[in-house]
Design an enzyme around this catalytic site. Structure first.
Site, PDB file in Angstrom:
ATOM      1  N   SER A   1       1.054  -6.629  -5.396  1.00  0.00           N
ATOM      2  CA  SER A   1       1.053  -7.367  -6.668  1.00  0.00           C
ATOM      3  C   SER A   1       1.500  -8.821  -6.513  1.00  0.00           C
ATOM      4  O   SER A   1       0.875  -9.585  -5.806  1.00  0.00           O
ATOM      5  CB  SER A   1       1.907  -6.611  -7.678  1.00  0.00           C
ATOM      6  OG  SER A   1       1.838  -7.217  -8.935  1.00  0.00           O
TER       7      SER A   1
ATOM      8  N   ASP B   1      -1.713 -12.904 -11.158  1.00  0.00           N
ATOM      9  CA  ASP B   1      -0.900 -12.518 -10.002  1.00  0.00           C
ATOM     10  C   ASP B   1      -1.827 -11.917  -8.937  1.00  0.00           C
ATOM     11  O   ASP B   1      -3.047 -11.855  -9.122  1.00  0.00           O
ATOM     12  CB  ASP B   1       0.247 -11.579 -10.412  1.00  0.00           C
ATOM     13  CG  ASP B   1      -0.203 -10.190 -10.803  1.00  0.00           C
ATOM     14  OD1 ASP B   1      -1.363 -10.036 -11.233  1.00  0.00           O
ATOM     15  OD2 ASP B   1       0.594  -9.247 -10.671  1.00  0.00           O
TER      16      ASP B   1
ATOM     17  N   ASP C   1      -2.659  -9.002  -7.762  1.00  0.00           N
ATOM     18  CA  ASP C   1      -3.560  -7.874  -8.006  1.00  0.00           C
ATOM     19  C   ASP C   1      -4.189  -7.937  -9.392  1.00  0.00           C
ATOM     20  O   ASP C   1      -4.874  -7.006  -9.812  1.00  0.00           O
ATOM     21  CB  ASP C   1      -2.845  -6.540  -7.780  1.00  0.00           C
ATOM     22  CG  ASP C   1      -1.639  -6.359  -8.682  1.00  0.00           C
ATOM     23  OD1 ASP C   1      -1.314  -7.294  -9.437  1.00  0.00           O
ATOM     24  OD2 ASP C   1      -1.009  -5.287  -8.629  1.00  0.00           O
TER      25      ASP C   1
ATOM     26  N   ASP D   1      -3.346  -7.681 -12.530  1.00  0.00           N
ATOM     27  CA  ASP D   1      -3.105  -6.888 -13.741  1.00  0.00           C
ATOM     28  C   ASP D   1      -2.388  -7.727 -14.799  1.00  0.00           C
ATOM     29  O   ASP D   1      -2.414  -7.407 -15.976  1.00  0.00           O
ATOM     30  CB  ASP D   1      -2.347  -5.583 -13.457  1.00  0.00           C
ATOM     31  CG  ASP D   1      -1.067  -5.780 -12.672  1.00  0.00           C
ATOM     32  OD1 ASP D   1      -0.785  -6.923 -12.265  1.00  0.00           O
ATOM     33  OD2 ASP D   1      -0.356  -4.783 -12.456  1.00  0.00           O
TER      34      ASP D   1
HETATM   35 MG    MG Z   1       0.526  -7.152 -10.607  1.00  0.00          MG
END
Ligand code: MG
Length: 447
Positions: free
Chosen positions: A95, A238, A240, A242
């Site tokens: 992440s 960020d 990843d 999400d």
């Molecule tokens: Mg994330």
């Protein structure tokens, strides 16, 4: 040592997060699934991603699972794919953690994050080392599918009013930080008719310009380009993808708590229903819910708790005050690209982002943390003391939250360190600080 932390398994790649670990976690998942079923596996852009993905694939195949490799994809894209195509998923990602990290995150068959209980079961198998091992003729099949990102982009376009967005031909500046959002966000925005100006949209696991955490201090270029180009919106993700952070047309950052409340307000103006948020979230959400005459449900901290409660109650919206927004018309997980599309839909109604930020109430916060060696007895003592106070409302969903008539304080033990965190919020800065220091005094007395 606990294998799963708050966000799956995380650590320095090839030191703690080794191929051996990835194989064993995947074998544990395969054992947990009874050596039956299909999983999808994806990764973010980190350099060690291919190494760890290959190892996890080998482990899963050894346990007898069928594996579909979806390649580099945002975590919400893998979740969306898992929901509709497979029985579970593995995401190789750390992440927002710095460049040298990587990690392994498990995805449940409905596309949501693995539950804490599910992780505990997998962890038990991991520590027991009693892995299911398939006979020579039953090891799994590996397939690749390059359509997961396209499937996800289409899912978002179908979940918003794409026609109205396209008519506006917005200019959007985006910084995906060379992370997984680089393979989806520019294309989503383009297909929503936006003029897209990209920064750091090449996939690069060295993260040459900025670390994967999109904090204001590393987003100066985004702000500058929004201002100089006259763009309608700036967005950064960020590693990843999400989460997303936004800047308005003046290049001002939109506070994450403000973002959450202004989107909740918009959604409630179209559809009435329950909204869900953790106890750590701003009172702004409560105000928005009260104004719309709907119920707000507070949960324990963590997006999985919000997502599960939303499923249970059929909520119309939910999210955390850290940029993690969940839109049930799309899927039950945090989704930065979906948040971008919904903001464009709101703007297509004729409002600017800077105007929208002014439609939610203003609050001030104060927070601190304090070392505490015995978290359990300290929190017991805090609870006992708080119960003696008059004219307050106490919530012990996660830590101890005390509502006064003009603000609240939340005293919450860390899940990973010997630390108690104290957050307070009120209509004035001074009252927020006063509530925070009251909480701090109580913890100091109790610890
Ligand atoms: Mg994330």
């Amino acid at each position: 040592m606990a294998l799963f932390g708050t966000n799956g398994v995380r650590g320095i790649a090839n030191e703690y997060i080794t191929p051996e670990l990835a194989i064993d976690v995947a074998k544990s998942l395969g054992t947990f699934m009874g050596s039956k079923g299909t999983i999808a596996i994806g990764r973010d852009t980190r350099i060690s991603g291919d190494m760890l993905k290959s190892a996890a694939i080998a482990g899963a195949l050894s346990a007898g699972l069928t594996v579909i490799d979806v390649g580099i994809a945002p975590v919400p894209a893998v979740q969306y794919y898992v929901r509709d195509h497979t029985d579970a998923g593995i995401m190789i990602t750390a992440s927002h953690n710095p460049r040298e990290y990587n990690g392994i995150k498990l995805i449940a068959g409905d596309g949501s994050e693995f539950s804490r209980e599910g992780e505990d079961e997998v962890e038990k198998i991991y520590h027991s080392r009693e892995f299911a091992s398939s006979t020579w003729d039953r090891t799994g099949d590996l397939r690749t599918d390059h359509s997961a990102n396209e499937y996800y982009i289409r899912g978002i376009i179908n979940a918003v009013d794409a026609e109205s967005i396209r008519k506006k031909q917005f200019t959007v500046v985006m910084d995906t930080g060379c992370g997984a959002g680089s393979v989806t966000l520019p294309f989503l925005l383009q297909r929503l008719g936006c003029k897209v100006i990209t920064i750091n949209a090449q996939t690069d696991g060295t993260f040459p310009w900025r670390n994967p955490e999109p904090t204001p201090d590393v987003l100066t270029e985004l702000v500058d380009i929004v201002r100089s180009s006259g763009a309608d919106m700036g967005v950064a993700q960020d590693g990843d993808a999400d989460r997303a952070v936004f800047v308005d047309e003046n290049g001002e950052f939109i506070g994450e708590e403000v973002l959450l409340a202004m989107i909740a307000k918009y959604i409630l103006s179209r559809r009435k229903g329950v909204i869900v948020t953790p106890v750590s979230t701003s009172q702004r959400m409560a105000d928005v819910a009260a104004e719309a005459g709907v119920e707000l449900i507070w949960t324990a901290v963590g997006s999985i708790n919000v997502a599960r409660k939303m499923m249970e109650t059929g909520a119309v919206f939910g999210g955390e005050g850290n940029g993690g927004l969940i839109f049930p018309q799309h899927q039950y997980c945090r989704d930065g690209a979906m948040a971008s599309a919904v903001l464009l839909e709101i703007m297509a109604g004729g409002t600017t982002l800077s105007y929208l930020t002014k439609t939610v109430p203003v609050y001030f916060n104060s927070k601190t943390k304090v070392r505490c060696d015995d978290l359990i007895s300290t929190m017991e003592c805090v609870k006992a003391n708080v119960s003696l106070e008059k004219d307050v409302k106490v919530d012990t969903t996660d830590g101890v939250k005390v509502w006064y008539n003009d603000g609240w304080v939340l005293i919450r033990p860390s899940g990973t360190e010997p630390i108690v965190r104290i957050f307070a919020e009120s209509k004035t800065k001074s009252r927020a600080e006063e509530l925070m220091s009251g909480g701090l005094k109580l913890v100091e007395k109790c610890r």
